[in-house]
Design a protein around this motif. Sequence first.
Motif, PDB file in Angstrom:
ATOM      1  N   ALA A 159       0.859  -1.180   0.000  1.00 21.17           N
ATOM      2  CA  ALA A 159       0.000   0.000   0.000  1.00 21.17           C
ATOM      3  C   ALA A 159       0.895   1.229   0.000  1.00 21.17           C
ATOM      4  CB  ALA A 159      -0.935   0.015   1.205  1.00 21.17           C
ATOM      5  N   ALA A 160       0.566   2.193  -0.849  1.00 25.65           N
ATOM      6  CA  ALA A 160       1.335   3.438  -0.936  1.00 25.65           C
ATOM      7  C   ALA A 160       0.536   4.555  -0.282  1.00 25.65           C
ATOM      8  CB  ALA A 160       1.636   3.778  -2.387  1.00 25.65           C
ATOM      9  N   VAL A 161       1.182   5.257   0.630  1.00 27.79           N
ATOM     10  CA  VAL A 161       0.574   6.428   1.268  1.00 27.79           C
ATOM     11  C   VAL A 161       1.140   7.670   0.583  1.00 27.79           C
ATOM     12  CG1 VAL A 161       0.192   7.646   3.431  1.00 27.79           C
ATOM     13  CG2 VAL A 161       0.427   5.160   3.432  1.00 27.79           C
ATOM     14  N   ILE A 191       5.753   3.160   1.542  1.00 25.43           N
ATOM     15  CA  ILE A 191       5.237   1.945   0.924  1.00 25.43           C
ATOM     16  C   ILE A 191       5.169   0.902   2.033  1.00 25.43           C
ATOM     17  CG2 ILE A 191       5.544   0.192  -0.834  1.00 25.43           C
ATOM     18  CD1 ILE A 191       4.971   2.920  -1.982  1.00 25.43           C
ATOM     19  N   VAL A 192       3.973   0.447   2.347  1.00 24.91           N
ATOM     20  CA  VAL A 192       3.735  -0.386   3.527  1.00 24.91           C
ATOM     21  C   VAL A 192       3.422  -1.809   3.092  1.00 24.91           C
ATOM     22  CG1 VAL A 192       2.320  -0.698   5.593  1.00 24.91           C
ATOM     23  CG2 VAL A 192       2.881   1.608   4.796  1.00 24.91           C
ATOM     24  N   ASP A 193       4.074  -2.751   3.757  1.00 20.46           N
ATOM     25  CA  ASP A 193       3.721  -4.164   3.605  1.00 20.46           C
ATOM     26  C   ASP A 193       2.602  -4.462   4.594  1.00 20.46           C
ATOM     27  OD1 ASP A 193       3.485  -6.869   3.437  1.00 20.46           O
ATOM     28  OD2 ASP A 193       5.591  -7.335   3.779  1.00 20.46           O
ATOM     29  N   GLN A 194       1.390  -4.594   4.092  1.00 17.22           N
ATOM     30  CA  GLN A 194       0.236  -4.728   4.977  1.00 17.22           C
ATOM     31  C   GLN A 194       0.211  -6.048   5.733  1.00 17.22           C
ATOM     32  OE1 GLN A 194      -3.511  -2.742   3.189  1.00 17.22           O
ATOM     33  NE2 GLN A 194      -2.477  -3.688   1.457  1.00 17.22           N
ATOM     34  N   GLY A 256     -14.033  -5.532  11.454  1.00 18.34           N
ATOM     35  CA  GLY A 256     -13.696  -6.937  11.608  1.00 18.34           C
ATOM     36  C   GLY A 256     -12.273  -7.249  11.214  1.00 18.34           C
ATOM     37  N   ALA A 257     -11.971  -8.562  11.171  1.00 18.40           N
ATOM     38  CA  ALA A 257     -10.627  -9.022  10.855  1.00 18.40           C
ATOM     39  C   ALA A 257     -10.271  -8.670   9.413  1.00 18.40           C
ATOM     40  CB  ALA A 257     -10.525 -10.528  11.085  1.00 18.40           C
ATOM     41  N   GLY A 258      -8.971  -8.441   9.177  1.00 19.08           N
ATOM     42  CA  GLY A 258      -8.491  -8.099   7.840  1.00 19.08           C
ATOM     43  C   GLY A 258      -7.494  -6.964   7.885  1.00 19.08           C
ATOM     44  N   GLN A 259      -7.161  -6.447   6.704  1.00 18.82           N
ATOM     45  CA  GLN A 259      -6.199  -5.362   6.559  1.00 18.82           C
ATOM     46  C   GLN A 259      -6.946  -4.070   6.258  1.00 18.82           C
ATOM     47  OE1 GLN A 259      -3.754  -6.772   3.380  1.00 18.82           O
ATOM     48  NE2 GLN A 259      -2.802  -8.390   4.594  1.00 18.82           N
ATOM     49  N   SER A 260      -6.687  -3.035   7.039  1.00 18.62           N
ATOM     50  CA  SER A 260      -7.382  -1.756   6.883  1.00 18.62           C
ATOM     51  C   SER A 260      -6.419  -0.620   7.156  1.00 18.62           C
ATOM     52  CB  SER A 260      -8.584  -1.668   7.841  1.00 18.62           C
ATOM     53  OG  SER A 260      -9.450  -2.766   7.671  1.00 18.62           O
TER      54      SER A 260
END
Length: 484
Positions: A159-161, A191-194, A256-260
């Motif tokens: 993910a790019a911020v 650049i984040v490794d989620q 809930g569960a997951g990447q956010s």
Amino acid sequence: MSVAGNSTVVGDAPTAFRKDQRDSFKGTKTHQPEIPKIGNDFSVTTDDHLKERPFYVPIGKGGLIAALETLDKQLVEYGRNSILSKKAPVQWAGKEITPGQLGLINHGGSPSILIRPGRYPPFPFRNWWARTWDGTHGISDTVIEYLGLTVVQVSQNQAAVVSDPQNQIFVVKNSGFVAFSIEGSYDVLSIVDQTHLPGIVVDKLTGVVLGWTHEVKMKSRVGHGQEKDYVVALFLNIPASNCAILQRGDDLELLGAGQSVITNPSVTLRGLYTLGENQLELPTKDIFTRDQVPVSLTLYLKWQLTEPLKLTTHGYNTPYDALRDKTQSILTQIVAHLDYSSMVKQRTLGPNNLEDGNDPSSQFLDSLRTQAMDEMHDAALEYGIVLKDLAVIDRQFKGDIASTMDKLTTRALQAQVEAANVDRENSNRVKQEEGALAVAKIKAQSQNAASDADAYSVVTAARAQAEKTKIEAAAQAEVRSSSC
């Protein structure tokens, strides 16, 4: 493409937060770990806001080259300089661009991009003083920043911020964009490794891993040459059976569960929670019995959080805090009606340690089994918690009365030990005497047997002697008769 501009949360897909998965807070009562979204929707997964950014082209199926061509057409239509070079490659000499590369030329402060592979002359035949060769970049590079041109391409789990020329933060996932900034700039902040976020969040009491977080910060100049870091994005990776609570004003939302990721500054993270079972020992504060003896209890609790929104609505950060306060209040009322003598006999309470109802201490145990467990269960449900087990595993009495009683109890135990030792010594002495008596009997029997043997020998010898004398007398008599 999943893009969030000034949004709260970007999920894995736009369908992650469907309307049929939401429910109102008051009307929801779930007792399963899998909880749908509840409350107001803070999530934005649309890219309509991108239309407001000029000279911004998402990278689609055609890839980076197609996006650059589209951007170049937009710039030309608005009277701007073209960013794609019209130079054609030659075969005899020059800078070489291989397939999969872009050539970068500084053309009087504006970018000029070579997109066709081949050789290019080392200097132009006209306006050579205004052009500088700045090397090459890979077409698949994650970030390319060159003279106002910004290229971002993120792969799976990345993910790019990005901060746009208006300092608006947005996040790009699983795709990319090309943009040219006329005023300001596009700054790629991170650049984040989620999947592998660096910050782990652990429940300090139970040791359960609640999730992983990562804050992306941006430096801002605040005056007088000072720079400060400000958090502009918060990434969350929530494992299965866990959840997070978000807050905006007085509204709450369950995630809930997951990447956010959270980028809206008006939304804060209230906390991360586990929806699985937990168990813990809970020490209470001093509670006074009816005869004013302070006692401190140690409880065993097993619970499961099923409705986290209820817990946060009541102002508690963890289920343990809610259970601790309610447990203290309920036990205080129960113990206040009991005497020291009714509590001192039994130390533990559990499913494998049940007493006869005729025991005086059963009053305390029955109160906990019925009143405390029932009241705690009902109170826990108000906070979205299901209480599954409650037991007293230890209690400590304090104060002068308890100290005196402990001394008396200790003395009584010592007396019992001393009495047991005396009984043991007497028993040993009796056994020794019984053993000596048995030995004496055996000796007497041996002596009687020896005496009988001696007497029999004497009688036998006397008989033998008498018989001998008789035989000799008969012989002599026979001799005399013969001589006559």
